[in-house]
Design a protein around this motif. Sequence first.
Motif, PDB file in Angstrom:
ATOM      1  N   MET A   1       0.821  -1.197   0.000  1.00  0.00           N
ATOM      2  CA  MET A   1       0.000   0.000   0.000  1.00  0.00           C
ATOM      3  C   MET A   1       0.861   1.255   0.000  1.00  0.00           C
ATOM      4  O   MET A   1       0.447   2.267  -0.534  1.00  0.00           O
ATOM      5  CB  MET A   1      -0.937   0.008   1.198  1.00  0.00           C
ATOM      6  N   ALA A   2       2.029   1.180   0.567  1.00  0.00           N
ATOM      7  CA  ALA A   2       2.904   2.354   0.586  1.00  0.00           C
ATOM      8  C   ALA A   2       3.246   2.810  -0.828  1.00  0.00           C
ATOM      9  O   ALA A   2       3.402   4.000  -1.075  1.00  0.00           O
ATOM     10  CB  ALA A   2       4.176   2.050   1.365  1.00  0.00           C
ATOM     11  N   ARG A   3       3.305   1.860  -1.754  1.00  0.00           N
ATOM     12  CA  ARG A   3       3.663   2.204  -3.131  1.00  0.00           C
ATOM     13  C   ARG A   3       2.524   2.893  -3.873  1.00  0.00           C
ATOM     14  O   ARG A   3       2.769   3.638  -4.819  1.00  0.00           O
ATOM     15  CB  ARG A   3       4.072   0.947  -3.870  1.00  0.00           C
ATOM     16  N   ILE A   4       1.286   2.642  -3.485  1.00  0.00           N
ATOM     17  CA  ILE A   4       0.160   3.229  -4.225  1.00  0.00           C
ATOM     18  C   ILE A   4      -0.640   4.231  -3.408  1.00  0.00           C
ATOM     19  O   ILE A   4      -1.591   4.816  -3.912  1.00  0.00           O
ATOM     20  CB  ILE A   4      -0.790   2.131  -4.770  1.00  0.00           C
ATOM     21  N   ALA A   5      -0.284   4.462  -2.170  1.00  0.00           N
ATOM     22  CA  ALA A   5      -1.062   5.342  -1.297  1.00  0.00           C
ATOM     23  C   ALA A   5      -1.239   6.741  -1.869  1.00  0.00           C
ATOM     24  O   ALA A   5      -2.311   7.342  -1.730  1.00  0.00           O
ATOM     25  CB  ALA A   5      -0.415   5.420   0.086  1.00  0.00           C
ATOM     26  N   ASN A   6      -0.223   7.233  -2.556  1.00  0.00           N
ATOM     27  CA  ASN A   6      -0.311   8.601  -3.091  1.00  0.00           C
ATOM     28  C   ASN A   6      -1.295   8.709  -4.249  1.00  0.00           C
ATOM     29  O   ASN A   6      -1.595   9.816  -4.692  1.00  0.00           O
ATOM     30  CB  ASN A   6       1.070   9.091  -3.511  1.00  0.00           C
ATOM     31  N   ARG A   7      -1.829   7.603  -4.737  1.00  0.00           N
ATOM     32  CA  ARG A   7      -2.816   7.631  -5.825  1.00  0.00           C
ATOM     33  C   ARG A   7      -4.213   7.972  -5.329  1.00  0.00           C
ATOM     34  O   ARG A   7      -5.102   8.219  -6.116  1.00  0.00           O
ATOM     35  CB  ARG A   7      -2.857   6.294  -6.549  1.00  0.00           C
ATOM     36  N   PHE A   8      -4.392   7.959  -4.020  1.00  0.00           N
ATOM     37  CA  PHE A   8      -5.684   8.266  -3.418  1.00  0.00           C
ATOM     38  C   PHE A   8      -5.610   9.632  -2.755  1.00  0.00           C
ATOM     39  O   PHE A   8      -4.674   9.912  -2.004  1.00  0.00           O
ATOM     40  CB  PHE A   8      -6.058   7.197  -2.384  1.00  0.00           C
ATOM     41  N   GLY A   9      -6.592  10.467  -3.020  1.00  0.00           N
ATOM     42  CA  GLY A   9      -6.571  11.833  -2.523  1.00  0.00           C
ATOM     43  C   GLY A   9      -6.848  11.977  -1.040  1.00  0.00           C
ATOM     44  O   GLY A   9      -6.443  12.960  -0.426  1.00  0.00           O
TER      45      GLY A   9
ATOM     46  N   ARG B   1      -7.758   5.292   0.983  1.00  0.00           N
ATOM     47  CA  ARG B   1      -6.514   4.533   1.163  1.00  0.00           C
ATOM     48  C   ARG B   1      -6.717   3.378   2.122  1.00  0.00           C
ATOM     49  O   ARG B   1      -6.270   2.257   1.882  1.00  0.00           O
ATOM     50  CB  ARG B   1      -5.410   5.437   1.724  1.00  0.00           C
ATOM     51  N   ARG B   2      -7.387   3.665   3.223  1.00  0.00           N
ATOM     52  CA  ARG B   2      -7.644   2.616   4.224  1.00  0.00           C
ATOM     53  C   ARG B   2      -8.542   1.533   3.663  1.00  0.00           C
ATOM     54  O   ARG B   2      -8.311   0.345   3.882  1.00  0.00           O
ATOM     55  CB  ARG B   2      -8.274   3.225   5.468  1.00  0.00           C
ATOM     56  N   VAL B   3      -9.578   1.939   2.943  1.00  0.00           N
ATOM     57  CA  VAL B   3     -10.494   0.962   2.348  1.00  0.00           C
ATOM     58  C   VAL B   3      -9.758   0.119   1.307  1.00  0.00           C
ATOM     59  O   VAL B   3      -9.946  -1.099   1.242  1.00  0.00           O
ATOM     60  CB  VAL B   3     -11.731   1.659   1.730  1.00  0.00           C
ATOM     61  N   ALA B   4      -8.905   0.744   0.517  1.00  0.00           N
ATOM     62  CA  ALA B   4      -8.146   0.003  -0.491  1.00  0.00           C
ATOM     63  C   ALA B   4      -7.233  -1.027   0.171  1.00  0.00           C
ATOM     64  O   ALA B   4      -7.142  -2.167  -0.290  1.00  0.00           O
ATOM     65  CB  ALA B   4      -7.333   0.961  -1.356  1.00  0.00           C
ATOM     66  N   GLY B   5      -6.576  -0.643   1.232  1.00  0.00           N
ATOM     67  CA  GLY B   5      -5.716  -1.581   1.952  1.00  0.00           C
ATOM     68  C   GLY B   5      -6.501  -2.745   2.525  1.00  0.00           C
ATOM     69  O   GLY B   5      -6.094  -3.909   2.413  1.00  0.00           O
ATOM     70  N   ALA B   6      -7.638  -2.440   3.129  1.00  0.00           N
ATOM     71  CA  ALA B   6      -8.494  -3.493   3.682  1.00  0.00           C
ATOM     72  C   ALA B   6      -9.018  -4.398   2.578  1.00  0.00           C
ATOM     73  O   ALA B   6      -9.067  -5.620   2.724  1.00  0.00           O
ATOM     74  CB  ALA B   6      -9.650  -2.866   4.458  1.00  0.00           C
TER      75      ALA B   6
END
Length: 63
Positions: free
Chosen positions: A1-9, A14-19
């Motif tokens: 998630m650290a690699r794609i976190a900046n793609r979410f505003g 970000r949290r939902v994507a990780g979950a």
Amino acid sequence: MARIANRFGRIEPRRVAGAYVRELLADIDRKNCWNLAEHLGLTGPQALQRLLRPRWDADAVRD
């Protein structure tokens, strides 16, 4: 998630994507938004469904 976190505003998606990714990798028989939301302890699938309606750059996240 650290690699794609900046793609979410915002932090919430970000949290939902990780979950969501963690749940896709979990040992669950049926992987639909309802079952994943239930396994996450959510009251409904709305957060996961919103995530799947991208407002983020899916191609950039994939790359």
